[in-house]
Design a protein around this motif. Sequence first.
Motif, mmCIF file in Angstrom:
data_model
loop_
_atom_site.group_PDB
_atom_site.id
_atom_site.type_symbol
_atom_site.label_atom_id
_atom_site.label_comp_id
_atom_site.label_asym_id
_atom_site.label_seq_id
_atom_site.Cartn_x
_atom_site.Cartn_y
_atom_site.Cartn_z
ATOM 1 N N GLY A 569 0.835 -1.183 0.000
ATOM 2 C CA GLY A 569 0.000 0.000 0.000
ATOM 3 C C GLY A 569 0.872 1.234 0.000
ATOM 4 N N ALA A 571 1.079 5.641 -0.106
ATOM 5 C CA ALA A 571 0.437 6.946 0.052
ATOM 6 C C ALA A 571 1.531 7.993 0.151
ATOM 7 N N SER A 610 -9.535 -5.793 9.342
ATOM 8 C CA SER A 610 -10.503 -5.326 8.353
ATOM 9 C C SER A 610 -9.792 -4.846 7.085
ATOM 10 N N THR A 611 -10.223 -5.368 5.959
ATOM 11 C CA THR A 611 -9.642 -4.925 4.684
ATOM 12 C C THR A 611 -9.899 -3.446 4.454
ATOM 13 N N THR A 612 -11.091 -2.992 4.807
ATOM 14 C CA THR A 612 -11.436 -1.576 4.628
ATOM 15 C C THR A 612 -10.503 -0.691 5.443
ATOM 16 N N LEU A 613 -10.278 -1.046 6.700
ATOM 17 C CA LEU A 613 -9.383 -0.251 7.544
ATOM 18 C C LEU A 613 -7.947 -0.320 7.048
ATOM 19 N N GLN A 614 -7.534 -1.495 6.559
ATOM 20 C CA GLN A 614 -6.165 -1.662 6.082
ATOM 21 C C GLN A 614 -5.907 -0.804 4.845
ATOM 22 N N TYR A 615 -6.904 -0.703 3.965
ATOM 23 C CA TYR A 615 -6.713 -0.021 2.686
ATOM 24 C C TYR A 615 -6.938 1.492 2.765
ATOM 25 N N GLN A 616 -7.647 1.958 3.754
ATOM 26 C CA GLN A 616 -8.146 3.338 3.722
ATOM 27 C C GLN A 616 -7.057 4.405 3.777
ATOM 28 N N ASP A 617 -5.897 4.069 4.293
ATOM 29 C CA ASP A 617 -4.828 5.066 4.432
ATOM 30 C C ASP A 617 -3.919 5.144 3.215
ATOM 31 N N ASP A 619 -3.224 5.490 -1.080
ATOM 32 C CA ASP A 619 -3.730 5.943 -2.376
ATOM 33 C C ASP A 619 -3.810 4.799 -3.374
#
Length: 626
Positions: A569, A571, A610-617, A619
Amino acid sequence: MKKWMYTTIFFIALFIGTSSAAFALSAVPSMGTLPISYEITLSGTSIPFAESPIAINGVIMVPAQTFFESVGAQVYWIESEKTLVAYRDNVFLKYTGNSDRYTLNGLEKSLSVSAIMRGGTLFVPLTSATQSLSLNYTIDTYHHIAAIDYRETAYQYMQIGYNHYKRINLASWGISYYVPEFWTLIDGTYATYGFATEYESYQLEPTVLPLEAGFDRGKLTEALKSNLQLEYGDQLSFGNTKLLEGNTYTARTIYYTITDDDGVVTHYVLYVFYENNIGYVFTGQYGDINNLTDSEDVFDTIAKTFQINKLSINEQLEHYIELNRFFSVGMHLSSDLYSNMRVENQFRFSGSVDASISGMHVLVTREEEQMEFYVPVVDGSFDAVIYTPFGLGKHNITVALDDTSTAVLDQASANLVIPSDTKNPAVDENTETTSEAITPPSIDEIVDAVLAHTLELDTTNTVMKFSVINVSSEAIKNLLPTEFVNYDHPDVYAASNAVTYNLTSNYAKARALYQWVYENYTYSTIWSEEGIRTTEQLVHATDGNAVELCVLYTGLLRANDIPARIVRGSAMEDSRYWVEAYINGKWLVADIPIEVLSKDDTGIHYFNVSTTLQYQDFDTVEDLSF
């Protein structure tokens, strides 16, 4: 734009020797009658044979080399095996003297009458040769004439960018190319296609020019320019020139305009290809009402699809070919291989080759994905399983002899070793250093360098190219051993099984392996001199950096048949690495680097987050091809 690829075939055309081998009557089916001579015509013109075609018991036999060369195929003769191979337009044929079998795109088939040797020349049944190359033929038994012509075939289509193109196959000229699907043949022409409305107009005319020795692409271009100048004089105005790099061939490109007596301007672009003393010229024409940039892009796209049918492989289509290097190293296959052979995630690749060959590289591709395998050769024999890892559909296979000058190989594990330019820079202790410190590469720079390194297969060492159809919809790329995730080593299996031997579910195994890495490894920011260590190396270590901990855990999961991938990931200038395992129909996030880095007495916290929490930070989130 979706990439399409054509590959030049480096055949060496050899002529059949005029040995004094006697014609053996026993090799020819006979009913007591003498062979009858036949004339063979191609599109109305008689083919000149040094030895006349003959009919034996009603079966017309033709001298193979002359026939295949006459219909535009490239021919290769293997004297030691009395075998002839011919290739044209993705069709590969192989005939052997006094055999009732032949191969079509690798698949063995039966002949109604055996191929025969007659006066040192190989004769093959006309029906087999014409049907294999999709040629029409009619036989006049009264006048002893067989008439052959090129068969009209249905269009083949290809998506290029957002547009559909159709293939124009000029069989009599031995070339093909793609034009927009709505273009039509211009009335009264053989091969000029175009399209015209009140808003735009296009026209493309191909020309084939057999030339004398001494020409090249540059000389041909200058001659064409001179001819235009003589024909149009002051009405002609030359514009820019450039070299167009196509998918197989290079064209010299000239832009020019012609202004008629009424002041109407017509734009032209000339593409000049030159191969084997033959010029291939495409003249594109477009009106002044066109958007000039768009028009030039359309013609450039068409020119890039140009191929010479006897010299090119269209990898978009079904194909199988053994190149001349295949024969020069005495290669023979013992496993079945043929074009578009149905396979289920893998196929066997076995046979023999000259004992001086140490191994072969096998490149498997499907669209933009690719994976490489190494096949060792031991005492002239090889036997390996090649995986087709990208799910349902056609996979293209390229096989090349090992060339240790293009990649360093660890022969013990058959893994590519990380290139030297991706390792930490070494410092010579005897060299005077400056006050400016050498900045070591970042973790992302090292990973990017590793992922960017692909084996450049030397085309002169390529021995085979073929396509297979994977009938399994399961994409197994995240289950396979790779250069770094080399879990197929006994030590990795031993370490993994020691942790999971008494567990049943994949979830329990994944968590137990995660716990084992967490308890037995520490986080390190130091890179090995070898670069990124492999799974096999890491099971003998006690520490690892972020990427190496992912490589270790991924290998342990795959050793238990659990699909796993390494994910990054990013950013701004920050990035992180973690592992995802495919369990119970979904990808489960396991952030093993953070877990080991933040180790404390409270246990694990980053398994199945959580995939959502892992990905949210981040880009961008990308799967890495480890």
